[in-house]
Write a protein that holds these residues in place. Structure first.
Motif, PDB file in Angstrom:
ATOM      1  N   ALA A  44       0.463  22.548  17.693  1.00 30.34           N
ATOM      2  CA  ALA A  44      -0.449  22.853  16.588  1.00 30.34           C
ATOM      3  C   ALA A  44       0.338  23.103  15.304  1.00 30.34           C
ATOM      4  CB  ALA A  44      -1.280  24.082  16.931  1.00 30.34           C
ATOM      5  N   PHE A  45       1.650  23.234  15.434  1.00 25.25           N
ATOM      6  CA  PHE A  45       2.494  23.564  14.283  1.00 25.25           C
ATOM      7  C   PHE A  45       3.280  22.352  13.812  1.00 25.25           C
ATOM      8  CE2 PHE A  45       1.974  27.417  16.820  1.00 25.25           C
ATOM      9  CZ  PHE A  45       1.374  28.233  15.876  1.00 25.25           C
ATOM     10  N   GLN A  46       3.457  22.277  12.491  1.00 28.98           N
ATOM     11  CA  GLN A  46       4.264  21.236  11.873  1.00 28.98           C
ATOM     12  C   GLN A  46       5.212  21.909  10.889  1.00 28.98           C
ATOM     13  OE1 GLN A  46       0.547  19.216  10.761  1.00 28.98           O
ATOM     14  NE2 GLN A  46       1.515  17.354  11.519  1.00 28.98           N
ATOM     15  N   MET A  47       6.036  21.111  10.256  1.00 32.48           N
ATOM     16  CA  MET A  47       6.981  21.647   9.284  1.00 32.48           C
ATOM     17  C   MET A  47       6.765  20.959   7.941  1.00 32.48           C
ATOM     18  SD  MET A  47      11.072  22.001   9.737  1.00 32.48           S
ATOM     19  CE  MET A  47      10.787  22.777  11.302  1.00 32.48           C
ATOM     20  N   LEU A  48       6.640  21.765   6.890  1.00 35.65           N
ATOM     21  CA  LEU A  48       6.581  21.252   5.524  1.00 35.65           C
ATOM     22  C   LEU A  48       7.997  21.373   4.989  1.00 35.65           C
ATOM     23  CD1 LEU A  48       4.705  20.209   3.240  1.00 35.65           C
ATOM     24  CD2 LEU A  48       4.521  22.587   2.488  1.00 35.65           C
ATOM     25  N   GLN A  49       8.707  20.256   4.967  1.00 36.34           N
ATOM     26  CA  GLN A  49      10.135  20.211   4.659  1.00 36.34           C
ATOM     27  C   GLN A  49      10.362  19.710   3.240  1.00 36.34           C
ATOM     28  OE1 GLN A  49      13.189  20.784   6.576  1.00 36.34           O
ATOM     29  NE2 GLN A  49      13.987  20.457   4.524  1.00 36.34           N
ATOM     30  N   SER A  50      11.195  20.424   2.498  1.00 35.85           N
ATOM     31  CA  SER A  50      11.598  19.950   1.179  1.00 35.85           C
ATOM     32  C   SER A  50      12.420  18.679   1.338  1.00 35.85           C
ATOM     33  CB  SER A  50      12.434  21.014   0.467  1.00 35.85           C
ATOM     34  OG  SER A  50      13.075  20.461  -0.663  1.00 35.85           O
ATOM     35  N   ALA A  57      12.078  24.897   4.402  1.00 34.11           N
ATOM     36  CA  ALA A  57      10.994  24.348   5.214  1.00 34.11           C
ATOM     37  C   ALA A  57      10.057  25.484   5.598  1.00 34.11           C
ATOM     38  CB  ALA A  57      11.547  23.677   6.466  1.00 34.11           C
ATOM     39  N   PHE A  58       8.796  25.152   5.697  1.00 33.28           N
ATOM     40  CA  PHE A  58       7.772  26.121   6.085  1.00 33.28           C
ATOM     41  C   PHE A  58       7.079  25.615   7.338  1.00 33.28           C
ATOM     42  CE2 PHE A  58       8.089  26.100   1.442  1.00 33.28           C
ATOM     43  CZ  PHE A  58       8.291  27.442   1.169  1.00 33.28           C
ATOM     44  N   VAL A  59       6.823  26.514   8.284  1.00 29.96           N
ATOM     45  CA  VAL A  59       6.007  26.163   9.437  1.00 29.96           C
ATOM     46  C   VAL A  59       4.565  26.236   8.959  1.00 29.96           C
ATOM     47  CG1 VAL A  59       5.300  26.823  11.766  1.00 29.96           C
ATOM     48  CG2 VAL A  59       7.702  27.047  11.077  1.00 29.96           C
ATOM     49  N   ILE A  60       3.792  25.185   9.236  1.00 30.49           N
ATOM     50  CA  ILE A  60       2.399  25.121   8.801  1.00 30.49           C
ATOM     51  C   ILE A  60       1.507  24.748   9.976  1.00 30.49           C
ATOM     52  CG2 ILE A  60       2.935  24.574   6.392  1.00 30.49           C
ATOM     53  CD1 ILE A  60       2.278  21.604   7.068  1.00 30.49           C
ATOM     54  N   THR A  61       0.222  25.017   9.810  1.00 33.27           N
ATOM     55  CA  THR A  61      -0.767  24.596  10.790  1.00 33.27           C
ATOM     56  C   THR A  61      -2.112  24.440  10.109  1.00 33.27           C
ATOM     57  OG1 THR A  61      -1.626  24.995  13.031  1.00 33.27           O
ATOM     58  CG2 THR A  61      -1.518  26.907  11.549  1.00 33.27           C
ATOM     59  N   SER A  94      -2.076  25.996   6.385  1.00 34.63           N
ATOM     60  CA  SER A  94      -1.658  27.363   6.061  1.00 34.63           C
ATOM     61  C   SER A  94      -0.238  27.564   6.541  1.00 34.63           C
ATOM     62  CB  SER A  94      -2.575  28.385   6.745  1.00 34.63           C
ATOM     63  OG  SER A  94      -3.859  28.357   6.160  1.00 34.63           O
ATOM     64  N   ILE A  95       0.509  28.384   5.790  1.00 37.08           N
ATOM     65  CA  ILE A  95       1.886  28.691   6.162  1.00 37.08           C
ATOM     66  C   ILE A  95       1.884  29.780   7.221  1.00 37.08           C
ATOM     67  CG2 ILE A  95       4.087  29.624   5.325  1.00 37.08           C
ATOM     68  CD1 ILE A  95       3.515  28.216   2.653  1.00 37.08           C
ATOM     69  N   VAL A  96       2.712  29.582   8.234  1.00 37.55           N
ATOM     70  CA  VAL A  96       2.821  30.508   9.367  1.00 37.55           C
ATOM     71  C   VAL A  96       4.161  31.233   9.283  1.00 37.55           C
ATOM     72  CG1 VAL A  96       2.924  30.675  11.888  1.00 37.55           C
ATOM     73  CG2 VAL A  96       1.398  29.001  10.798  1.00 37.55           C
ATOM     74  N   SER A  97       4.143  32.528   9.503  1.00 37.91           N
ATOM     75  CA  SER A  97       5.378  33.309   9.633  1.00 37.91           C
ATOM     76  C   SER A  97       5.550  33.603  11.112  1.00 37.91           C
ATOM     77  CB  SER A  97       5.287  34.614   8.844  1.00 37.91           C
ATOM     78  OG  SER A  97       5.240  34.347   7.472  1.00 37.91           O
ATOM     79  N   LEU A  98       6.504  32.919  11.732  1.00 37.87           N
ATOM     80  CA  LEU A  98       6.715  33.082  13.170  1.00 37.87           C
ATOM     81  C   LEU A  98       7.495  34.351  13.467  1.00 37.87           C
ATOM     82  CD1 LEU A  98       7.531  29.427  14.252  1.00 37.87           C
ATOM     83  CD2 LEU A  98       5.402  30.677  14.593  1.00 37.87           C
ATOM     84  N   LYS A  99       7.033  35.073  14.454  1.00 40.31           N
ATOM     85  CA  LYS A  99       7.695  36.281  14.960  1.00 40.31           C
ATOM     86  C   LYS A  99       8.173  35.990  16.386  1.00 40.31           C
ATOM     87  CE  LYS A  99       6.183  38.397  11.245  1.00 40.31           C
ATOM     88  NZ  LYS A  99       6.810  38.070  10.043  1.00 40.31           N
TER      89      LYS A  99
END
Length: 146
Positions: A44-50, A57-61, A94-99
């Protein structure tokens, strides 16, 4: 086109898939070009990579994977800036902050990334909606198991 990433190494991308943020992303205004990369198949997660900065890079979903009925109206200036003519050409992430665990991770529902899939123009918008929060805990709400 080949880009370097900290997380996936050197990868080849199709330059027609580059997403352009005319004013960058808040906090990263100088970064204008990104690409969405798959992290894992069936994730369900992807990466928004510069495209320019390998360490950015941001983890997004899709927020619909996390909560039901995630709905908001775009202001007219965003519709105009992204040249949106039809809601079917819009993707929202949306950007996800993974813990340490998914349940403890958070998702930013207050500032979604809106992409016009026809022209690849994008913008992170700040919603004027008290219902959504910057650090919405994913917790047990995730619909991924359904």
């Amino acid at each position: 086109m080949i880009i370097e990433t900290d997380y996936l190494g050197e990868i080849e991308i199709d330059s027609t898939n580059i997403i352009t943020f005319e004013h960058g992303i808040p906090g990263f205004e100088e970064e204008k070009e990104f690409i969405i990369l798959t992290i894992e198949e069936q994730s369900a997660f992807q990466m928004l990579q510069s495209v320019q900065t390998k360490a950015l890079a941001f983890v997004i979903t899709d927020p619909g994977f996390i909560i039901e009925n995630y709905i908001f109206d775009l202001d007219e200036s965003t519709v105009h800036a992204l040249e949106i003519k039809n809601e079917k050409e819009v993707s929202v992430y949306s950007i996800v902050s993974l813990k340490e665990t998914i349940a403890d991770s958070t998702i930013n529902l207050k500032a979604p990334i809106v992409i016009n899939t026809t022209n690849n123009k994008a913008k992170q918008v700040i919603l004027d909606n008290e219902q959504y929060h910057i650090r919405h805990r994913i917790g047990t709400e995730s619909k991924r198991g359904e």
